[in-house]
Design a protein around this motif. Sequence first.
Motif, PDB file in Angstrom:
ATOM      1  N   GLY A 140       7.887  -4.052   5.390  1.00  0.00           N
ATOM      2  CA  GLY A 140       8.460  -5.046   6.287  1.00  0.00           C
ATOM      3  C   GLY A 140       7.337  -5.656   7.099  1.00  0.00           C
ATOM      4  O   GLY A 140       6.297  -5.020   7.310  1.00  0.00           O
ATOM      5  N   VAL A 141       7.533  -6.889   7.563  1.00  0.00           N
ATOM      6  CA  VAL A 141       6.538  -7.538   8.422  1.00  0.00           C
ATOM      7  C   VAL A 141       7.235  -7.908   9.732  1.00  0.00           C
ATOM      8  O   VAL A 141       8.244  -8.620   9.717  1.00  0.00           O
ATOM      9  CB  VAL A 141       5.932  -8.778   7.718  1.00  0.00           C
ATOM     10  CG1 VAL A 141       5.145  -9.640   8.692  1.00  0.00           C
ATOM     11  CG2 VAL A 141       5.032  -8.337   6.565  1.00  0.00           C
ATOM     12  N   THR A 262      -0.415 -14.768  16.842  1.00  0.00           N
ATOM     13  CA  THR A 262       0.535 -13.652  16.853  1.00  0.00           C
ATOM     14  C   THR A 262       0.043 -12.586  15.886  1.00  0.00           C
ATOM     15  O   THR A 262      -0.445 -12.898  14.792  1.00  0.00           O
ATOM     16  CB  THR A 262       1.960 -14.128  16.491  1.00  0.00           C
ATOM     17  OG1 THR A 262       2.382 -15.048  17.494  1.00  0.00           O
ATOM     18  CG2 THR A 262       2.953 -12.968  16.465  1.00  0.00           C
ATOM     19  N   ARG A 263       0.145 -11.337  16.343  1.00  0.00           N
ATOM     20  CA  ARG A 263      -0.240 -10.208  15.496  1.00  0.00           C
ATOM     21  C   ARG A 263       1.033  -9.588  14.944  1.00  0.00           C
ATOM     22  O   ARG A 263       1.993  -9.372  15.696  1.00  0.00           O
ATOM     23  CB  ARG A 263      -1.031  -9.218  16.355  1.00  0.00           C
ATOM     24  CG  ARG A 263      -1.551  -8.031  15.611  1.00  0.00           C
ATOM     25  CD  ARG A 263      -2.505  -7.232  16.504  1.00  0.00           C
ATOM     26  NE  ARG A 263      -2.730  -5.925  15.947  1.00  0.00           N
ATOM     27  CZ  ARG A 263      -2.151  -4.807  16.366  1.00  0.00           C
ATOM     28  NH1 ARG A 263      -1.324  -4.830  17.400  1.00  0.00           N
ATOM     29  NH2 ARG A 263      -2.409  -3.663  15.781  1.00  0.00           N
ATOM     30  N   PHE A 264       1.045  -9.358  13.644  1.00  0.00           N
ATOM     31  CA  PHE A 264       2.197  -8.750  12.981  1.00  0.00           C
ATOM     32  C   PHE A 264       1.791  -7.388  12.440  1.00  0.00           C
ATOM     33  O   PHE A 264       0.616  -7.168  12.112  1.00  0.00           O
ATOM     34  CB  PHE A 264       2.642  -9.617  11.784  1.00  0.00           C
ATOM     35  CG  PHE A 264       3.201 -10.964  12.172  1.00  0.00           C
ATOM     36  CD1 PHE A 264       4.569 -11.166  12.271  1.00  0.00           C
ATOM     37  CD2 PHE A 264       2.350 -12.026  12.451  1.00  0.00           C
ATOM     38  CE1 PHE A 264       5.078 -12.405  12.638  1.00  0.00           C
ATOM     39  CE2 PHE A 264       2.856 -13.267  12.814  1.00  0.00           C
ATOM     40  CZ  PHE A 264       4.224 -13.460  12.909  1.00  0.00           C
ATOM     41  N   LEU A 265       2.769  -6.495  12.299  1.00  0.00           N
ATOM     42  CA  LEU A 265       2.508  -5.210  11.653  1.00  0.00           C
ATOM     43  C   LEU A 265       3.213  -5.181  10.307  1.00  0.00           C
ATOM     44  O   LEU A 265       4.315  -5.726  10.163  1.00  0.00           O
ATOM     45  CB  LEU A 265       3.045  -4.056  12.507  1.00  0.00           C
ATOM     46  CG  LEU A 265       2.381  -3.848  13.861  1.00  0.00           C
ATOM     47  CD1 LEU A 265       3.077  -2.715  14.618  1.00  0.00           C
ATOM     48  CD2 LEU A 265       0.890  -3.542  13.708  1.00  0.00           C
ATOM     49  N   VAL A 266       2.566  -4.534   9.346  1.00  0.00           N
ATOM     50  CA  VAL A 266       3.218  -4.261   8.068  1.00  0.00           C
ATOM     51  C   VAL A 266       3.766  -2.847   8.195  1.00  0.00           C
ATOM     52  O   VAL A 266       3.007  -1.906   8.437  1.00  0.00           O
ATOM     53  CB  VAL A 266       2.213  -4.326   6.902  1.00  0.00           C
ATOM     54  CG1 VAL A 266       2.910  -3.981   5.588  1.00  0.00           C
ATOM     55  CG2 VAL A 266       1.543  -5.690   6.833  1.00  0.00           C
ATOM     56  N   ILE A 267       5.082  -2.697   8.085  1.00  0.00           N
ATOM     57  CA  ILE A 267       5.652  -1.349   8.199  1.00  0.00           C
ATOM     58  C   ILE A 267       6.081  -0.840   6.822  1.00  0.00           C
ATOM     59  O   ILE A 267       6.445  -1.622   5.941  1.00  0.00           O
ATOM     60  CB  ILE A 267       6.827  -1.289   9.205  1.00  0.00           C
ATOM     61  CG1 ILE A 267       7.931  -2.284   8.831  1.00  0.00           C
ATOM     62  CG2 ILE A 267       6.338  -1.538  10.623  1.00  0.00           C
ATOM     63  CD1 ILE A 267       9.243  -1.997   9.550  1.00  0.00           C
ATOM     64  N   GLY A 268       5.975   0.476   6.653  1.00  0.00           N
ATOM     65  CA  GLY A 268       6.322   1.067   5.363  1.00  0.00           C
ATOM     66  C   GLY A 268       6.800   2.493   5.540  1.00  0.00           C
ATOM     67  O   GLY A 268       7.249   2.882   6.630  1.00  0.00           O
ATOM     68  N   ARG A 269       6.660   3.269   4.449  1.00  0.00           N
ATOM     69  CA  ARG A 269       7.168   4.650   4.490  1.00  0.00           C
ATOM     70  C   ARG A 269       6.065   5.678   4.240  1.00  0.00           C
ATOM     71  O   ARG A 269       6.323   6.862   4.216  1.00  0.00           O
ATOM     72  CB  ARG A 269       8.271   4.831   3.426  1.00  0.00           C
ATOM     73  CG  ARG A 269       9.480   3.970   3.652  1.00  0.00           C
ATOM     74  CD  ARG A 269      10.560   4.203   2.601  1.00  0.00           C
ATOM     75  NE  ARG A 269      10.174   3.727   1.290  1.00  0.00           N
ATOM     76  CZ  ARG A 269      10.340   2.498   0.846  1.00  0.00           C
ATOM     77  NH1 ARG A 269      10.911   1.591   1.611  1.00  0.00           N
ATOM     78  NH2 ARG A 269       9.941   2.148  -0.356  1.00  0.00           N
ATOM     79  N   SER A 270       4.815   5.203   3.994  1.00  0.00           N
ATOM     80  CA  SER A 270       3.751   6.181   3.722  1.00  0.00           C
ATOM     81  C   SER A 270       2.453   5.803   4.422  1.00  0.00           C
ATOM     82  O   SER A 270       2.346   4.721   5.013  1.00  0.00           O
ATOM     83  CB  SER A 270       3.533   6.301   2.216  1.00  0.00           C
ATOM     84  OG  SER A 270       3.478   5.028   1.659  1.00  0.00           O
ATOM     85  N   LEU A 271       1.474   6.703   4.318  1.00  0.00           N
ATOM     86  CA  LEU A 271       0.150   6.448   4.900  1.00  0.00           C
ATOM     87  C   LEU A 271      -0.814   6.185   3.749  1.00  0.00           C
ATOM     88  O   LEU A 271      -0.626   6.707   2.649  1.00  0.00           O
ATOM     89  CB  LEU A 271      -0.310   7.666   5.709  1.00  0.00           C
ATOM     90  CG  LEU A 271       0.591   8.051   6.892  1.00  0.00           C
ATOM     91  CD1 LEU A 271       0.169   9.386   7.499  1.00  0.00           C
ATOM     92  CD2 LEU A 271       0.554   6.965   7.977  1.00  0.00           C
TER      93      LEU A 271
END
Length: 362
Positions: A140-141, A262-271
Amino acid sequence: MTDPKTPLSEMRERIDSIDRQIQQLISERARHAQTVAKVKGEGLSAIDYYRPEREAHVLRMVVDRNQGPLSDAEMVRLFREIMSSCLAQEDPLKIGFLGPEGTFSEQAVRKHFGHAAYGLPLGSIEEVFQEVAAGHADFGVVPVENSGQGMIQVTLDMFLTSEATICGEIELRVHQCLHSLSGRLEDVRRVYAHAQSLQQCKTWLRINLPEVECIAVSSNAEAARLALHADDAAAIAGETAGKVYRLKTVAQGIEDRADNTTRFLVIGRSLFPPSGNDRTSLLITVNDKPGALYDVLSPFAKHGVSLNRIESRPAHTGKWQYAFFIDVSGHIDSPALQAAVQEIGTSAATIRVLGSYPVALP
Ligand SMILES: O=C(O)C(=O)C[C@]1(C(=O)O)C=C[C@@H](O)C=C1
């Protein structure tokens, strides 16, 4: 450099010849990427082939090699698209973002994942987190910070209750425009925009449209949709949103600060493993005792870890309890960061590594 006196037809022949070579090389690269994918395993999902740390490394080499005339950002964009297409040969990544179509979040998705990824417009930041957690989106962003207005609290608060990890960051220069049906400033009686965008264009609005009513709505794309149905309304939105909703541009570059980013984060489920130039985000809660914040911060200094930002939010675990969102330079696998985190763990109530990810590219 081509002599400017060379006939046009000859210059075009040279361009044609270069294009042939570029095309051959792109095809060759795509075949290599297919072979690499086979090594990873056959018939896996897109997310199993994706290597953000390798992509960041490839793009940094592109920047290092660049000698112009194209800017670093342009070169990165072109190579990003090539990698995006190479990866999508297997199966496109599915990326959730704050929709509808035409938002700055969608622009951030394209900047980071290219146009071969599949974009999934969602109704809210909360929904982006939910769809990633449920596995309906690979990543997700979400917006997290604006250079003029600071942190986006909804996004930070979602990390308090969700298990999302941070897999990347994207910096997007935000250029705001005013769009309307007629494209004429004198027709505008109402301006729709997201509250953040109204803030970003406050001075311009005061000078150019002092009498108009400013109405905050859920997104700039929603503002554009509303402006499409009224002769006397306008919307603040990016250039893309204006095009998507077929509005005319009344004015461009209306943001008060020229460096509006604007700074966005990429979200996920792992490292993910280190890329060579990484940042780590930590979520730390402290016990209510003297020197608690000092105990959290001093191990970073002791182990030579640079602190990039710190933000506190109510922890939602009890009255006057706080959670600290701390970004530091380096990957969590580095010995210095490991030592600092271990030491903080002895005094903090909780410590969670939200993620280590490549520092944003141009
Ligand atoms: O190097 C890899 O692991 C690849 O799969 C190749 C490649 C690329 O096109 O360069 C493709 C997708 C990955 O996300 C990273 C890099």
